[in-house]
Scaffold this active site. Structure first.
Site, PDB file in Angstrom:
ATOM      1  N   SER A 164       0.858  -1.186   0.000  1.00  0.00           N
ATOM      2  CA  SER A 164       0.000   0.000   0.000  1.00  0.00           C
ATOM      3  C   SER A 164       0.894   1.236   0.000  1.00  0.00           C
ATOM      4  O   SER A 164       1.738   1.378  -0.883  1.00  0.00           O
ATOM      5  CB  SER A 164      -0.958  -0.029   1.194  1.00  0.00           C
ATOM      6  OG  SER A 164      -1.892   1.029   1.116  1.00  0.00           O
ATOM      7  N   THR A 165       0.757   2.111   0.984  1.00  0.00           N
ATOM      8  CA  THR A 165       1.539   3.344   1.021  1.00  0.00           C
ATOM      9  C   THR A 165       3.038   3.040   1.007  1.00  0.00           C
ATOM     10  O   THR A 165       3.528   2.277   1.824  1.00  0.00           O
ATOM     11  CB  THR A 165       1.197   4.155   2.281  1.00  0.00           C
ATOM     12  OG1 THR A 165      -0.205   4.429   2.290  1.00  0.00           O
ATOM     13  CG2 THR A 165       1.967   5.459   2.317  1.00  0.00           C
ATOM     14  N   HIS A 190      -2.596  -1.100  -3.275  1.00  0.00           N
ATOM     15  CA  HIS A 190      -3.696  -0.144  -3.119  1.00  0.00           C
ATOM     16  C   HIS A 190      -3.373   1.119  -3.911  1.00  0.00           C
ATOM     17  O   HIS A 190      -2.388   1.806  -3.632  1.00  0.00           O
ATOM     18  CB  HIS A 190      -3.882   0.221  -1.649  1.00  0.00           C
ATOM     19  CG  HIS A 190      -4.249  -0.942  -0.784  1.00  0.00           C
ATOM     20  ND1 HIS A 190      -4.007  -0.967   0.570  1.00  0.00           N
ATOM     21  CD2 HIS A 190      -4.855  -2.128  -1.079  1.00  0.00           C
ATOM     22  CE1 HIS A 190      -4.441  -2.111   1.073  1.00  0.00           C
ATOM     23  NE2 HIS A 190      -4.959  -2.829   0.093  1.00  0.00           N
ATOM     24  N   MET A 283      -0.389   1.202   5.079  1.00  0.00           N
ATOM     25  CA  MET A 283      -1.255   1.538   6.198  1.00  0.00           C
ATOM     26  C   MET A 283      -2.256   0.406   6.450  1.00  0.00           C
ATOM     27  O   MET A 283      -2.654  -0.295   5.541  1.00  0.00           O
ATOM     28  CB  MET A 283      -2.033   2.826   5.900  1.00  0.00           C
ATOM     29  CG  MET A 283      -1.199   4.086   5.827  1.00  0.00           C
ATOM     30  SD  MET A 283      -2.134   5.475   5.112  1.00  0.00           S
ATOM     31  CE  MET A 283      -3.647   5.427   6.079  1.00  0.00           C
ATOM     32  N   ASP A 286      -4.677  -4.767   5.949  1.00  0.00           N
ATOM     33  CA  ASP A 286      -5.045  -5.601   4.810  1.00  0.00           C
ATOM     34  C   ASP A 286      -3.883  -6.527   4.438  1.00  0.00           C
ATOM     35  O   ASP A 286      -2.747  -6.079   4.302  1.00  0.00           O
ATOM     36  CB  ASP A 286      -5.425  -4.730   3.609  1.00  0.00           C
ATOM     37  CG  ASP A 286      -6.018  -5.537   2.467  1.00  0.00           C
ATOM     38  OD1 ASP A 286      -6.665  -6.570   2.753  1.00  0.00           O
ATOM     39  OD2 ASP A 286      -5.834  -5.138   1.300  1.00  0.00           O
TER      40      ASP A 286
END
Length: 349
Positions: A164-165, A190, A283, A286
Site C-alpha cells: 500500500s503506502t 492499493h 497503512m 489488509d
C-alpha cells in the site's frame, strides 16, 4: 497524536484548495495552516509555516508539481501527498511523483462523487506520523539489477505480493531483482483505479520480466507479473490445473478493493506450499490475515522490516499475528524470493 497535523494545501484552483481544506479541517487531528496557488507561493509558505505535511497538485502554473516535489525532496524533505486528476497523464505523473519520494497519492473528485477525498485525512495523519526513509536513491531509470541468485531456474512456485503506502518504491526495488524468467507473480497494490495501468507500464519498462495489469482469465506464466487493477474488482487466482487470474466483483475487504487478503486467500487455496507470500509497506491491516492463511497452508512468507517501511502498518500486523515467517529489509526481499522459488537442481520442488 499529541498535536494536530499541520498541513499546507497547494493547488492552483481556489475551489479545490477550499474543498481539500474543508475535508482536512473536519478532522480534529488535522489543522490546515496555509494555502498556496503555485510553487512560488508554496516555497514561501513552507519557510514561514514549517508544515508537517504538504498536499500538492500535479499540474500547476510556473512550476509543475513534479519539479517542485523534486526540489522539496532534495532541499527540505517532508511528507508530500500528491493530488492528481484521474487521467492517464495525471496517473503517469503521479507514479513518477511516488518514485521521487511522495508519501502517497489521492485522485481529484469525479462528477457525482458524494465523498470526495475520503481517504485523504487518514493519509495525512499517517504522513505526519511517518519518518521518510531514504530507501531508494539510485537512478531508477537504470537497467534492472542482476540478481545474486545467478543459477536461478524457474520452479513451480507462485509469488503473491501485497503493498500500500510506499509500495511504488518498494515494488520497483523488489521486481528489479527479478530475472526475465521469474516465478509467476501476482500483486495487489492499493492505488486509484486509473493509476494501476500506468504503474504496470512503468514497472514493465524498468524490470526484466513482463509486467501487466491483470485481466480476467490471464494464464499465470513464468516471466510474468500481474498487477491487480485498482478500485474496481478483487484479484484472485484459480484453476489448479492451469492457474490463471480471476477478477471478481465482491464488496471491499478491509476497506479496499482490490484487497490483499482476497488475493492471499485465493493463492493459499490454490497453491499451498507452492506459494510465497510477501507483505510490504502500507497503512492498516489488509493482507495480514491472508498471509497467515498462506503460512498455515505451508507457504513461505516474508514481511518488510520496520526500518525500511514508509509505513510499518500492514507488515507489523502480519508479524504480530504470526503470519510472517521472516522479516527482511526491502533490499533483500527480491533475492530471498528467488532463492525460495528456485527449482532444485534435481528438478524436484
Amino acid at each position: 497524536m499529541s498535536a494536530p497535523a499541520r498541513v499546507l494545501v497547494v493547488d492552483d484552483s481556489a475551489t479545490m484548495r477550499g474543498l481539500i481544506s474543508a475535508v482536512l479541517n473536519a478532522d480534529p487531528d488535522i489543522s490546515v495552516v496555509g494555502q498556496a496557488a503555485d510553487a512560488l507561493e508554496a516555497r514561501q509558505a513552507i519557510k514561514q509555516l514549517d508544515p508537517d505535511v504538504v498536499t500538492l497538485d500535479i499540474e500547476m502554473p510556473n512550476m509543475n508539481g513534479l519539479e517542485f516535489l523534486d526540489k522539496i525532496m532534495r532541499l527540505r524533505p517532508m511528507p508530500v501527498i500528491m493530488v492528481s486528476t484521474l487521467t492517464h497523464r495525471g496517473a503517469e505523473a503521479t507514479i513518477a511523483a511516488l518514485e521521487i519520494g511522495a508519501f502517497d497519492c489521492v485522485g481529484k473528485p469525479q462528477p457525482g462523487d458524494t465523498h470526495p477525498f475520503r481517504d485523504l485525512a487518514e493519509k495525512v495523519k499517517a504522513a505526519a506520523r511517518s519518518q521518510r526513509k531514504s530507501m531508494i536513491t539510485s537512478n531508477r531509470a537504470a537497467a534492472p539489477a542482476v540478481t545474486a541468485v545467478s543459477d536461478y531456474r524457474a520452479g513451480r512456485k507462485i509469488v503473491a505480493i501485497g503493498a500500500s503506502t510506499g509500495g511504488v518504491e518498494a515494488l520497483i526495488t523488489v521486481l528489479q531483482k527479478f530475472p526475465a524468467n521469474c516465478p509467476p507473480t501476482v500483486i495487489t497494490q492499493h492505488m486509484p483505479h486509473t493509476f494501476t495501468k500506468s504503474f504496470a507500464e512503468r514497472l514493465n519498462r524498468l524490470c526484466a520480466p513482463t509486467v501487466q495489469e491483470a485481466t480476467d482469465g490471464a494464464r499465470l506464466e513464468v516471466g510474468r507479473v500481474y498487477l491487480a487493477p485498482g478500485g474496481e474488482r478483487h484479484l484472485e487466482v484459480h484453476n489448479a490445473a492451469a492457474p490463471c487470474c480471476r477478477l471478481v466483483d465482491h464488496p471491499p475487504v478491509n476497506g479496499h478493493r482490490p484487497s490483499v487478503d482476497v488475493l492471499f486467500d485465493s493463492v493459499a487455496e490454490l497453491a499451498g506450499r507452492n506459494a510465497i507470500g510477501v507483505i510490504l509497506t502500507g497503512m492498516g491491516r489488509d493482507g495480514a490475515a491472508g498471509l497467515l492463511k498462506l503460512r498455515h497452508a505451508g507457504a513461505r512468507t516474508f514481511g518488510q522490516n520496520e526500518k525500511t517501511c514508509v509505513v510499518y502498518g500492514m507488515p507489523r500486523v502480519a508479524y504480530e499475528l504470526g503470519a510472517v515467517e521472516t522479516q527482511l529489509p526491502l533490499g533483500s526481499i527480491g533475492e530471498e524470493i528467488l532463492k525460495t522459488a528456485a527449482a532444485r537442481k534435481e528438478g524436484i520442488e
